[in-house]
Design a protein around this motif. Structure first.
Motif, mmCIF file in Angstrom:
data_model
loop_
_atom_site.group_PDB
_atom_site.id
_atom_site.type_symbol
_atom_site.label_atom_id
_atom_site.label_comp_id
_atom_site.label_asym_id
_atom_site.label_seq_id
_atom_site.Cartn_x
_atom_site.Cartn_y
_atom_site.Cartn_z
ATOM 1 N N SER A 1 22.351 66.521 91.243
ATOM 2 C CA SER A 1 22.866 67.726 90.607
ATOM 3 C C SER A 1 23.543 67.307 89.306
ATOM 4 O O SER A 1 24.428 66.451 89.317
ATOM 5 N N ILE A 2 23.124 67.901 88.198
ATOM 6 C CA ILE A 2 23.672 67.561 86.882
ATOM 7 C C ILE A 2 24.380 68.797 86.338
ATOM 8 O O ILE A 2 23.734 69.773 85.959
ATOM 9 N N ALA B 1 30.345 71.143 78.364
ATOM 10 C CA ALA B 1 30.878 72.120 77.417
ATOM 11 C C ALA B 1 29.897 72.370 76.272
ATOM 12 O O ALA B 1 29.855 73.460 75.713
ATOM 13 N N ASP B 2 29.096 71.357 75.930
ATOM 14 C CA ASP B 2 28.132 71.495 74.832
ATOM 15 C C ASP B 2 26.731 71.834 75.315
ATOM 16 O O ASP B 2 25.784 71.791 74.544
ATOM 17 N N ARG C 1 19.801 76.314 86.665
ATOM 18 C CA ARG C 1 20.724 77.426 86.925
ATOM 19 C C ARG C 1 21.686 77.538 85.740
ATOM 20 O O ARG C 1 21.690 76.693 84.854
ATOM 21 N N ASN C 2 22.516 78.575 85.746
ATOM 22 C CA ASN C 2 23.448 78.792 84.633
ATOM 23 C C ASN C 2 24.428 77.642 84.451
ATOM 24 O O ASN C 2 24.795 77.311 83.327
ATOM 25 N N SER C 3 24.867 77.014 85.522
ATOM 26 C CA SER C 3 25.906 75.999 85.423
ATOM 27 C C SER C 3 25.442 74.595 85.779
ATOM 28 O O SER C 3 26.216 73.648 85.661
ATOM 29 N N VAL C 4 24.193 74.434 86.219
ATOM 30 C CA VAL C 4 23.763 73.136 86.722
ATOM 31 C C VAL C 4 22.242 73.014 86.674
ATOM 32 O O VAL C 4 21.537 74.026 86.704
ATOM 33 N N ILE D 1 18.024 82.498 82.178
ATOM 34 C CA ILE D 1 17.999 81.232 81.448
ATOM 35 C C ILE D 1 17.220 81.438 80.145
ATOM 36 O O ILE D 1 16.110 81.972 80.164
ATOM 37 N N PRO D 2 17.764 80.994 79.003
ATOM 38 C CA PRO D 2 17.059 81.172 77.722
ATOM 39 C C PRO D 2 15.756 80.366 77.662
ATOM 40 O O PRO D 2 15.624 79.311 78.290
#
Length: 169
Positions: free
Chosen positions: A85-86, A90-91, A69-72, A123-124
């Motif tokens: 869940s990871i 920031a990087d 997903r975009n954030s996890v 997602i890229p």
């Protein structure tokens, strides 16, 4: 009329000069053969289900799913739910943490070879490739040398389920 016939008979046929064409073929054929071999090595075969196809195999005790997903990145089992869940740092995504957890899963299920990667729509492609590489293999130190260890090489790709919004009171 007779003079035209005499000129036509007196002229010798012109020879074709194909030296330049042969030089081109000598360079072009090996080049095409070399690039065809390397492009075949870069292909990764995926197990994609056909429309409306059902699996004839009995279910295995673990059906590993990695949802990006975009954030996890969520690692879960189809029947058991979310396992880990990871969160995205920031990087970027934490692939080292994903690899460490997948090693633990592989220790519990050593015969398990397949996994499913599910992606949200935006997602890229580079993230998909990185997650697939993380799922396929990892490096491990054995006898002082770095050795490649197989994790889950049989990868299927699909769309991530839409995340349900949290229900309010």
């Amino acid at each position: 009329m007779k003079s035209r016939r005499r000129r036509a008979r007196s002229q010798e046929p012109v020879e074709l000069n194909i030296t330049a064409f042969m030089n081109l073929m000598v360079i072009l054929v090996p080049f095409l053969l070399i690039t065809a071999v390397f492009s075949r090595m870069a292909i990764l075969e995926l197990n994609l289900p056909g429309p409306g196809s059902e699996s004839s195999e009995p279910p295995v005790d673990l059906q590993l799913e990695v949802v990006v997903r975009n954030s996890v990145i969520e690692v879960g089992a189809r029947d058991k739910g979310l396992l880990k869940s990871i969160a995205k740092g920031a990087d970027g995504y934490k692939y080292a943490e994903l690899t460490a957890y997948l090693k633990k899963v592989k220790l519990q299920y050593p015969d398990k070879l397949d996994a499913t990667v599910l992606l949200e729509a935006d997602i890229p492609y580079e993230v998909l490739v990185q997650v697939m590489d993380t799922l396929r293999e990892t490096k491990q130190e054995r006898d002082g040398e770095q050795v490649r260890v197989e994790l889950f090489p049989e990868i299927s790709v699909g769309d991530a389920p839409i995340r349900q919004a949290a229900a309010g009171p």
